[in-house]
Design a protein around this motif. Structure first.
Motif, PDB file in Angstrom:
ATOM      1  N   THR A   1       0.161  -1.387 -14.023  1.00  0.00           N
ATOM      2  CA  THR A   1      -0.241  -0.091 -14.584  1.00  0.00           C
ATOM      3  C   THR A   1      -0.133  -0.126 -16.110  1.00  0.00           C
ATOM      4  N   ASN A   2       0.959  -0.709 -16.602  1.00  0.00           N
ATOM      5  CA  ASN A   2       1.208  -0.776 -18.037  1.00  0.00           C
ATOM      6  C   ASN A   2       0.203  -1.673 -18.760  1.00  0.00           C
ATOM      7  N   LEU A   3      -0.182  -2.786 -18.117  1.00  0.00           N
ATOM      8  CA  LEU A   3      -1.095  -3.738 -18.756  1.00  0.00           C
ATOM      9  C   LEU A   3      -2.571  -3.393 -18.539  1.00  0.00           C
ATOM     10  N   ALA A   4      -2.842  -2.404 -17.685  1.00  0.00           N
ATOM     11  CA  ALA A   4      -4.230  -2.065 -17.338  1.00  0.00           C
ATOM     12  C   ALA A   4      -5.117  -1.781 -18.552  1.00  0.00           C
ATOM     13  N   PRO A   5      -4.673  -1.009 -19.556  1.00  0.00           N
ATOM     14  CA  PRO A   5      -5.556  -0.758 -20.708  1.00  0.00           C
ATOM     15  C   PRO A   5      -5.986  -2.035 -21.418  1.00  0.00           C
ATOM     16  N   MET A   6      -5.054  -2.983 -21.591  1.00  0.00           N
ATOM     17  CA  MET A   6      -5.391  -4.241 -22.272  1.00  0.00           C
ATOM     18  C   MET A   6      -6.291  -5.113 -21.410  1.00  0.00           C
TER      19      MET A   6
ATOM     20  N   THR B   1       9.888  -7.179  -6.426  1.00  0.00           N
ATOM     21  CA  THR B   1       8.806  -7.726  -7.250  1.00  0.00           C
ATOM     22  C   THR B   1       7.521  -6.926  -7.099  1.00  0.00           C
ATOM     23  N   ILE B   2       7.234  -6.455  -5.890  1.00  0.00           N
ATOM     24  CA  ILE B   2       6.020  -5.656  -5.683  1.00  0.00           C
ATOM     25  C   ILE B   2       6.125  -4.326  -6.417  1.00  0.00           C
ATOM     26  N   ALA B   3       7.278  -3.663  -6.284  1.00  0.00           N
ATOM     27  CA  ALA B   3       7.461  -2.363  -6.942  1.00  0.00           C
ATOM     28  C   ALA B   3       7.368  -2.511  -8.465  1.00  0.00           C
ATOM     29  N   SER B   4       8.080  -3.497  -9.013  1.00  0.00           N
ATOM     30  CA  SER B   4       8.022  -3.704 -10.468  1.00  0.00           C
ATOM     31  C   SER B   4       6.636  -4.173 -10.887  1.00  0.00           C
ATOM     32  N   GLY B   5       5.988  -4.978 -10.027  1.00  0.00           N
ATOM     33  CA  GLY B   5       4.656  -5.479 -10.348  1.00  0.00           C
ATOM     34  C   GLY B   5       3.611  -4.383 -10.445  1.00  0.00           C
TER      35      GLY B   5
ATOM     36  N   VAL C   1       0.844  -1.198   0.000  1.00  0.00           N
ATOM     37  CA  VAL C   1       0.000   0.000   0.000  1.00  0.00           C
ATOM     38  C   VAL C   1       0.881   1.251   0.000  1.00  0.00           C
ATOM     39  N   PHE C   2       1.950   1.226   0.803  1.00  0.00           N
ATOM     40  CA  PHE C   2       2.861   2.365   0.866  1.00  0.00           C
ATOM     41  C   PHE C   2       3.554   2.589  -0.486  1.00  0.00           C
ATOM     42  N   LEU C   3       4.041   1.508  -1.091  1.00  0.00           N
ATOM     43  CA  LEU C   3       4.717   1.620  -2.382  1.00  0.00           C
ATOM     44  C   LEU C   3       3.774   2.139  -3.466  1.00  0.00           C
ATOM     45  N   ALA C   4       2.515   1.738  -3.400  1.00  0.00           N
ATOM     46  CA  ALA C   4       1.538   2.198  -4.386  1.00  0.00           C
ATOM     47  C   ALA C   4       1.406   3.720  -4.373  1.00  0.00           C
ATOM     48  N   VAL C   5       1.571   4.323  -3.194  1.00  0.00           N
ATOM     49  CA  VAL C   5       1.431   5.770  -3.050  1.00  0.00           C
ATOM     50  C   VAL C   5       2.686   6.502  -3.511  1.00  0.00           C
ATOM     51  N   VAL C   6       3.859   5.995  -3.140  1.00  0.00           N
ATOM     52  CA  VAL C   6       5.098   6.753  -3.359  1.00  0.00           C
ATOM     53  C   VAL C   6       5.810   6.397  -4.663  1.00  0.00           C
ATOM     54  N   LEU C   7       5.432   5.291  -5.315  1.00  0.00           N
ATOM     55  CA  LEU C   7       6.157   4.842  -6.499  1.00  0.00           C
ATOM     56  C   LEU C   7       5.789   5.696  -7.711  1.00  0.00           C
ATOM     57  N   PRO C   8       6.755   6.407  -8.292  1.00  0.00           N
ATOM     58  CA  PRO C   8       6.472   7.227  -9.472  1.00  0.00           C
ATOM     59  C   PRO C   8       5.980   6.378 -10.644  1.00  0.00           C
ATOM     60  N   GLY C   9       4.912   6.815 -11.269  1.00  0.00           N
ATOM     61  CA  GLY C   9       4.381   6.110 -12.431  1.00  0.00           C
ATOM     62  C   GLY C   9       3.308   5.100 -12.118  1.00  0.00           C
TER      63      GLY C   9
ATOM     64  N   LYS D   1      -0.246   3.680 -11.042  1.00  0.00           N
ATOM     65  CA  LYS D   1      -1.639   4.148 -11.024  1.00  0.00           C
ATOM     66  C   LYS D   1      -2.579   3.114 -10.408  1.00  0.00           C
ATOM     67  N   VAL D   2      -2.018   1.981  -9.969  1.00  0.00           N
ATOM     68  CA  VAL D   2      -2.846   0.880  -9.459  1.00  0.00           C
ATOM     69  C   VAL D   2      -3.089   1.018  -7.964  1.00  0.00           C
ATOM     70  N   LEU D   3      -4.338   0.886  -7.578  1.00  0.00           N
ATOM     71  CA  LEU D   3      -4.729   0.880  -6.179  1.00  0.00           C
ATOM     72  C   LEU D   3      -4.829  -0.575  -5.725  1.00  0.00           C
ATOM     73  N   PRO D   4      -3.827  -1.108  -5.022  1.00  0.00           N
ATOM     74  CA  PRO D   4      -3.868  -2.518  -4.613  1.00  0.00           C
ATOM     75  C   PRO D   4      -4.959  -2.750  -3.583  1.00  0.00           C
ATOM     76  N   PHE D   5      -5.711  -3.822  -3.778  1.00  0.00           N
ATOM     77  CA  PHE D   5      -6.778  -4.115  -2.821  1.00  0.00           C
ATOM     78  C   PHE D   5      -7.124  -5.598  -2.837  1.00  0.00           C
ATOM     79  N   ALA D   6      -7.883  -6.029  -3.854  1.00  0.00           N
ATOM     80  CA  ALA D   6      -8.446  -7.385  -3.845  1.00  0.00           C
ATOM     81  C   ALA D   6      -7.375  -8.469  -3.851  1.00  0.00           C
ATOM     82  N   ASP D   7      -6.224  -8.190  -4.472  1.00  0.00           N
ATOM     83  CA  ASP D   7      -5.199  -9.230  -4.611  1.00  0.00           C
ATOM     84  C   ASP D   7      -4.091  -9.145  -3.572  1.00  0.00           C
ATOM     85  N   LEU D   8      -4.261  -8.357  -2.543  1.00  0.00           N
ATOM     86  CA  LEU D   8      -3.230  -8.317  -1.503  1.00  0.00           C
ATOM     87  C   LEU D   8      -3.052  -9.690  -0.841  1.00  0.00           C
TER      88      LEU D   8
END
Length: 456
Positions: free
Chosen positions: A375-380, A366-370, A321-329, A331-338
């Motif tokens: 975010t990158n695969l979200a449109p597809m 892995t979490i940061a890169s994930g 959750v912390f990484l989701a907020v501070v990681l530049p780039g 856009k994903v809000l982690p929730f259901a798959d935690l």
């Protein structure tokens, strides 16, 4: 053909708790384990899966609200919603690739066994959705269902090789003898863990750091036991989420129970598999001399009971959750798959030799890169969801998931197709190269086993 496809859709809908007993029974009969043993093995495996699902569901239902509370407490506003793996699986199976994935993957597994390019009999049919997910996104990117199916097949080939490679470590560190995990999500993190492990080996002082719960338990007694570790981590997560004292204590006791119950359910499942595994080994030794050891391929849920896997995963829930907020780039809000974070670590733990420190470092990477991958695969994934008539969450413009939307192997396979046939050709060369390397290893191992048996 429609009737056959409807039959496979029916099988998909049964879920692993029903499918696995049937598959294990049929496999046992084919391997001449005996009708009685096969029935008992199948039912025991089914009960084991039910138990695992209940405990994992308990973990999910308690971690989910805690994560939601963190999100609300800290005012997180990210535009891509993590809808979770059940939604991702449904979207994958609803695609054109997903409709055909079960019969195609069964044929691929048979072909690999016949050509000696795998040692794994992948009975985890329901989890073929991981390959379908890769294929569905590739089909959207390329506009070709044929290329999408090719991507799904090559994904499976790579995963099967990784499953073979990691099986000995899985037996050593998790006690899962005769088992491999050809799981499209868990296997994807093996190369990352391998690289991290090699890098840490080159760093003085750091390479000597080791967090081993077995050693901690021997040193600190009850204070190092999984039940207490889980309880403490649960209390910390509850406190970070801002729960009242009652909620904090409840979450602590619940997660302490999870760390105790998951290994017990996995042990029951293994009890059911042992007769089938033994029968498979006897059958191979009798009929073939160049096959080496044969593994039964299962869902990685059977391996999440390792105490380091669960402890590191619980630490990473608030960190994610912390990484989701501070990681530049991101856009994903982690929730259901935690709650699927433990599945990331099932094969990371054997790769780092059960070292909790190295697992944690690997996990952060892995979490940061994930998050960036999802975010990158979200449109597809969003387009695939719309094509599957998936009901979007209220107010959501885009969706993704940690599993498999954050899967690095899926991302590489999909993005290679940005380069057209060159990318697909490169993927084919890699998959074929790995398969040939695996075949050479299997034959070499089989010759060594044969020579040892001859000497005895």
């Amino acid at each position: 053909m429609d009737l056959i496809l409807q039959g496979f859709k029916f099988i998909q809908g049964l879920g692993p708790a029903v499918m696995m007993p049937i598959i294990i029974f049929l496999l046992g009969v084919c391997l001449k384990a005996g009708i009685g043993k096969s029935i008992r093995s199948g039912l025991t495996v089914g009960v084991g899966f039910i138990g695992l699902n209940l405990v994992i569901g308990l973990m999910s239902s308690n971690l989910g609200p805690a994560a939601q509370q963190m999100i609300e407490k800290y005012g997180l506003t990210l535009s891509v919603i993590d809808v979770g793996w059940p939604a991702a699986a449904a979207i994958a199976f609803a695609s054109t690739v997903g409709t055909l994935i079960i019969p195609v993957c069964l044929l691929v597994n048979i072909a690999m066994l016949l050509t000696n390019t795998t040692q794994t009999v992948d009975v985890d049919i329901w989890d073929y959705w991981h390959f379908a997910f890769t294929g569905a996104l590739t089909a959207i990117l390329t506009g070709s269902q044929l290329i999408g199916m090719a991507a799904a097949i090559l994904n499976m080939v790579i995963v099967m090789v990784i499953a073979d490679y990691t099986a000995p470590g899985l037996e050593k560190h998790n006690g899962l003898a005769g088992i491999s995990l050809p799981h499209g999500f868990s296997t994807a993190y093996v190369p990352i863990a391998w690289i991290v492990n090699k890098v840490i080996d080159q760093i003085p002082v750091v390479r000597d750091i080791n967090i081993d719960l077995d050693q901690i338990q021997r040193k600190f007694g009850v204070f190092g036991e999984p039940i207490l570790v889980g309880t403490v981590l649960g209390i910390i997560i509850g406190a970070v989420a801002g729960y009242e004292i009652g909620g904090v204590l409840t979450l602590g006791i619940t997660l302490g129970g999870v760390l105790v119950l998951i290994p017990k359910m996995a042990a029951m499942l293994m009890e059911g598999l042992l007769p089938i595994s033994d029968a498979a080994s006897t059958f191979i030794e009798t009929k073939f001399q160049n096959r080496g050891k044969i593994y039964i391929g299962l869902d990685s849920a059977v391996g999440i009971g390792h105490p380091i896997t669960l402890a590191v995963s619980l630490i990473l829930v608030p960190l994610t959750v912390f990484l989701a907020v501070v990681l530049p780039g991101n856009k994903v809000l982690p929730f259901a798959d935690l709650a699927v974070i433990p599945f990331m670590f099932v094969l990371i733990i054997p790769m780092v030799g059960g070292n909790g420190f190295r697992a944690l470092i690997t996990g952060i990477i892995t979490i940061a890169s994930g998050l960036l991958i999802s975010t990158n695969l979200a449109p597809m994934m969003t387009e695939a969801a719309i094509n599957a008539h998936f009901k979007m969450p209220e107010g959501a413009m885009a969706i993704s998931s940690i599993c498999d939307g954050a899967n690095p192997l899926t991302w590489i396979i999909v993005r290679l197709n940005d380069f057209g046939m060159i990318g697909l050709g490169a993927l084919l060369v890699v998959a074929a190269g790995l398969a040939v390397m695996n075949r050479n290893r299997i034959i070499k191992e089989a010759k060594m086993l044969h020579s040892e048996t001859t000497v005895e």
